[in-house]
Design a protein around this motif. Structure first.
Motif, PDB file in Angstrom:
ATOM      1  N   ASP A 128      -4.927   8.413  -1.713  1.00 54.89           N
ATOM      2  CA  ASP A 128      -4.466   7.933  -0.411  1.00 54.89           C
ATOM      3  C   ASP A 128      -4.729   6.431  -0.309  1.00 54.89           C
ATOM      4  OD1 ASP A 128      -3.782  10.526   0.371  1.00 54.89           O
ATOM      5  OD2 ASP A 128      -5.794  10.928   1.137  1.00 54.89           O
ATOM      6  N   GLY A 129      -3.727   5.698   0.194  1.00 58.64           N
ATOM      7  CA  GLY A 129      -3.889   4.258   0.388  1.00 58.64           C
ATOM      8  C   GLY A 129      -4.064   3.511  -0.909  1.00 58.64           C
TER       9      GLY A 129
ATOM     10  N   THR B 271       0.838  -1.194   0.000  1.00 59.49           N
ATOM     11  CA  THR B 271       0.000   0.000   0.000  1.00 59.49           C
ATOM     12  C   THR B 271       0.875   1.247   0.000  1.00 59.49           C
ATOM     13  OG1 THR B 271      -1.746  -1.124   1.252  1.00 59.49           O
ATOM     14  CG2 THR B 271      -1.808   1.278   1.220  1.00 59.49           C
TER      15      THR B 271
ATOM     16  N   ARG C  81       1.077   5.152   0.647  1.00 59.58           N
ATOM     17  CA  ARG C  81       0.283   6.065   1.474  1.00 59.58           C
ATOM     18  C   ARG C  81      -0.300   7.221   0.666  1.00 59.58           C
ATOM     19  NH1 ARG C  81       4.573   5.137   5.239  1.00 59.58           N
ATOM     20  NH2 ARG C  81       5.521   7.142   4.760  1.00 59.58           N
TER      21      ARG C  81
ATOM     22  N   THR D 193      -3.489   0.641  -3.557  1.00 60.72           N
ATOM     23  CA  THR D 193      -3.076  -0.758  -3.670  1.00 60.72           C
ATOM     24  C   THR D 193      -3.406  -1.249  -5.074  1.00 60.72           C
ATOM     25  OG1 THR D 193      -5.227  -1.567  -2.868  1.00 60.72           O
ATOM     26  CG2 THR D 193      -3.502  -1.201  -1.211  1.00 60.72           C
TER      27      THR D 193
ATOM     28  N   THR E  53     -11.353   3.231  -8.112  1.00 59.81           N
ATOM     29  CA  THR E  53     -10.753   2.107  -8.844  1.00 59.81           C
ATOM     30  C   THR E  53     -10.319   2.523 -10.240  1.00 59.81           C
ATOM     31  OG1 THR E  53     -12.207   0.604  -7.636  1.00 59.81           O
ATOM     32  CG2 THR E  53     -11.103  -0.270  -9.583  1.00 59.81           C
TER      33      THR E  53
ATOM     34  N   ARG F  58     -14.289   7.576  -2.480  1.00 58.45           N
ATOM     35  CA  ARG F  58     -13.707   6.521  -1.664  1.00 58.45           C
ATOM     36  C   ARG F  58     -13.720   5.227  -2.466  1.00 58.45           C
ATOM     37  NH1 ARG F  58     -12.794   8.341   3.256  1.00 58.45           N
ATOM     38  NH2 ARG F  58     -12.274   6.253   3.992  1.00 58.45           N
ATOM     39  N   SER F  59     -12.750   4.395  -2.211  1.00 58.79           N
ATOM     40  CA  SER F  59     -12.591   3.149  -2.962  1.00 58.79           C
ATOM     41  C   SER F  59     -12.589   3.448  -4.461  1.00 58.79           C
ATOM     42  CB  SER F  59     -13.716   2.163  -2.612  1.00 58.79           C
ATOM     43  OG  SER F  59     -13.442   0.889  -3.131  1.00 58.79           O
TER      44      SER F  59
ATOM     45  N   ARG G 194      -6.552   0.368  -6.692  1.00 57.14           N
ATOM     46  CA  ARG G 194      -7.650   0.943  -5.912  1.00 57.14           C
ATOM     47  C   ARG G 194      -7.077   1.873  -4.833  1.00 57.14           C
ATOM     48  NH1 ARG G 194     -12.897  -0.904  -5.124  1.00 57.14           N
ATOM     49  NH2 ARG G 194     -12.316  -2.826  -6.208  1.00 57.14           N
ATOM     50  N   ALA G 195      -7.670   3.057  -4.707  1.00 58.63           N
ATOM     51  CA  ALA G 195      -7.281   4.022  -3.677  1.00 58.63           C
ATOM     52  C   ALA G 195      -8.352   4.062  -2.595  1.00 58.63           C
ATOM     53  CB  ALA G 195      -7.093   5.411  -4.275  1.00 58.63           C
ATOM     54  N   ARG G 196      -7.912   4.059  -1.357  1.00 58.38           N
ATOM     55  CA  ARG G 196      -8.867   4.114  -0.248  1.00 58.38           C
ATOM     56  C   ARG G 196      -9.723   5.382  -0.333  1.00 58.38           C
ATOM     57  NH1 ARG G 196      -5.418   4.232   3.288  1.00 58.38           N
ATOM     58  NH2 ARG G 196      -5.446   6.460   3.748  1.00 58.38           N
ATOM     59  N   SER G 197      -9.101   6.501  -0.660  1.00 59.03           N
ATOM     60  CA  SER G 197      -9.828   7.757  -0.854  1.00 59.03           C
ATOM     61  C   SER G 197      -9.063   8.603  -1.858  1.00 59.03           C
ATOM     62  CB  SER G 197     -10.003   8.515   0.464  1.00 59.03           C
ATOM     63  OG  SER G 197      -8.736   8.878   1.002  1.00 59.03           O
TER      64      SER G 197
END
Length: 262
Positions: free
Chosen positions: A127-128, A97, A99, A130, A256, A253-254, A139-142
């Motif tokens: 952010d985040g 991941t 950051r 993976t 893709t 969020r999430s 995919r980004a967490r946000s």
């Protein structure tokens, strides 16, 4: 310190050391010590900087691969600028991941639309981030994003000459009529659901618009334009007018990235 010395005739005389004579005897190997200390210090600095250099190499490889994947997926003419934030990147990569990642892409085309509206510039702050094991998606967490849409591109999508209006949130459109006549109208621009840009409340501000022309503008403005070249998960929050084009702001969020879906 003075020492008594006897000369040739046996007379005592005082011996005074030369000013250039060192207070302590010269010892072989004494002078190279500062050089060894400098060498040791340089070696310690090099060792301290080695992790930074290795980390920068890893970050550069990730940035290059990310830029290549984004360019292939979004169909941009040139690779975007990618920057991986945070130190050390090595541990982030090992964990799977990242950051913080920033991406700035230019000239993103809009395929598969009857009224394509390209994005002149898209700035992403992820952010985040993976990626899947098979590299099929990331995919980004946000995420937050800003898109710039030039007036020439907006004009091409609408089929009208578009420019900034006389008030914030308003656009000016020039309608060409037969016999080289022109009519100027203004319309409000806003963000609506589905990542669409809506044009509402148009009014004539210059010239005379016949009923047939009014019906044509109704059809042009009644259908919002959807931005189809935005990563899945980002939601259009606002659209503002500038001197050169439209600024669109997104959050999500999430978020893709699926190249095969672009």
């Amino acid at each position: 310190m003075h020492r008594k010395q006897h000369g040739h005739h046996g007379h005592a005389y005082d011996y005074e050391p030369s000013r250039n004579e060192p207070d302590e005897p010269y010892l072989p190997g004494a002078r190279p010590r500062p050089r060894r200390r400098r060498t040791l210090a340089a070696a310690l600095v090099a060792l301290a900087l080695l992790p930074v250099a290795v980390d920068r190499v890893v970050a550069a490889r990730i940035e290059s691969r990310t830029a290549k994947a984004f360019q292939q997926g979004m169909g941009t003419p040139v690779a975007p600028e990618v920057e991986v934030r945070g130190f050390p990147v090595v541990t982030q990569a090992a964990s799977g991941t990242l950051r913080h990642v920033e991406i700035t892409a230019h000239d993103i085309p809009a395929h598969g639309s009857a009224r394509p509206l390209p994005v002149s510039e898209l700035s992403l702050r992820l952010d985040g981030l993976t990626k899947a094991d098979d590299d099929s998606e990331a995919r980004a967490r946000s995420a937050r994003a800003s898109a710039f849409l030039s007036y020439p591109d907006v004009s091409g999508a609408l089929g009208l000459e578009i420019s900034q209006g006389d008030r914030p949130g308003r656009l000016t459109a020039v309608v060409l009529l037969p016999l080289s006549q022109e009519v100027t109208v203004t319309t409000t621009v806003s963000a609506v659901s589905g990542n669409r840009i809506a044009f509402e409340d148009f009014e004539v501000t210059g010239g005379s618009l016949p009923a047939a022309g009014s019906a044509i503008l109704d059809r042009i403005f009644e259908r919002p334009i959807r931005l189809r070249n935005i990563p899945d998960g980002l939601r259009l929050r606002s659209v503002t007018t500038t001197a050169d084009g439209l600024d669109a702001e997104f959050t999500g969020r999430s978020v893709t990235f699926r190249p095969e879906e672009v």
